[in-house]
Motif scaffolding. Structure first.
Motif, mmCIF file in Angstrom:
data_model
loop_
_atom_site.group_PDB
_atom_site.id
_atom_site.type_symbol
_atom_site.label_atom_id
_atom_site.label_comp_id
_atom_site.label_asym_id
_atom_site.label_seq_id
_atom_site.Cartn_x
_atom_site.Cartn_y
_atom_site.Cartn_z
ATOM 1 N N THR A 23 0.837 -1.206 0.000
ATOM 2 C CA THR A 23 0.000 0.000 0.000
ATOM 3 C C THR A 23 0.872 1.256 0.000
ATOM 4 O O THR A 23 0.392 2.343 -0.332
ATOM 5 N N LEU A 24 2.151 1.120 0.367
ATOM 6 C CA LEU A 24 3.098 2.237 0.347
ATOM 7 C C LEU A 24 3.930 2.237 -0.943
ATOM 8 O O LEU A 24 4.965 2.893 -1.028
ATOM 9 N N ASP A 25 3.462 1.468 -1.936
ATOM 10 C CA ASP A 25 4.100 1.386 -3.253
ATOM 11 C C ASP A 25 5.488 0.754 -3.264
ATOM 12 O O ASP A 25 6.374 1.186 -3.994
ATOM 13 N N ARG A 108 0.429 0.122 10.068
ATOM 14 C CA ARG A 108 0.855 0.855 8.869
ATOM 15 C C ARG A 108 1.497 2.184 9.236
ATOM 16 O O ARG A 108 2.545 2.556 8.720
ATOM 17 N N GLU A 112 5.282 3.109 8.415
ATOM 18 C CA GLU A 112 5.484 4.229 7.494
ATOM 19 C C GLU A 112 6.374 5.301 8.125
ATOM 20 O O GLU A 112 7.262 5.850 7.465
ATOM 21 N N GLN A 116 9.965 6.617 6.769
ATOM 22 C CA GLN A 116 10.233 8.041 6.527
ATOM 23 C C GLN A 116 11.542 8.449 7.195
ATOM 24 O O GLN A 116 12.346 9.178 6.607
ATOM 25 N N ALA A 121 10.133 6.519 2.554
ATOM 26 C CA ALA A 121 8.673 6.644 2.367
ATOM 27 C C ALA A 121 8.313 8.036 1.918
ATOM 28 O O ALA A 121 9.058 8.957 2.070
#
Length: 121
Positions: A23-25, A108, A112, A116, A121
């Protein structure tokens, strides 16, 4: 697309991490232990590695030390993902070359934010 190798002996954790990362590519690959992960990295080094501490065959710490000694092994960002939460464990992981540390269970938002911090991210 950024790539992530999820290294954990738990299929459930790998599945949860894969779902969040996708979902975070991220393009996600999986390994069930440190030895499998080392082989995967030698074939195609990922941008980031989500790494469990306690695994059979080769532990996360042994994998991390081995990875950092290989040619190009300093490049992947490594986020330890474990139930080991003692300050000594965290310090040992950072000293061995980990970039960040996340506690299980994670969600998530937590994952994430750690990605970052390491610029992924």
């Amino acid at each position: 697309m950024k790539t992530c190798l999820v290294v954990d002996d738990s299929k459930v954790i790998r599945k949860v991490a894969r779902h969040i990362l996708e979902t975070l590519d991220f393009d996600v690959r999986e390994a069930g232990d440190g030895q499998e992960a080392l082989e995967a990295c030698s074939q195609d080094s990922p941008d980031v590695i989500l790494l469990d501490w306690n695994m059979p065959v080769m532990s996360g710490m042994d994998f991390l030390r081995a990875l950092r000694q290989t040619e190009g092994g300093g490049a992947p960002k490594v986020v330890f993902c474990t139930t080991e939460n003692g300050l000594g464990h965290i310090r040992a992981a950072i000293d061995a070359g980990a970039d960040e540390y996340v506690m299980k269970p994670f969600d998530r938002e937590t994952l994430e934010s750690k990605l970052q911090i390491v610029g992924m991210a």
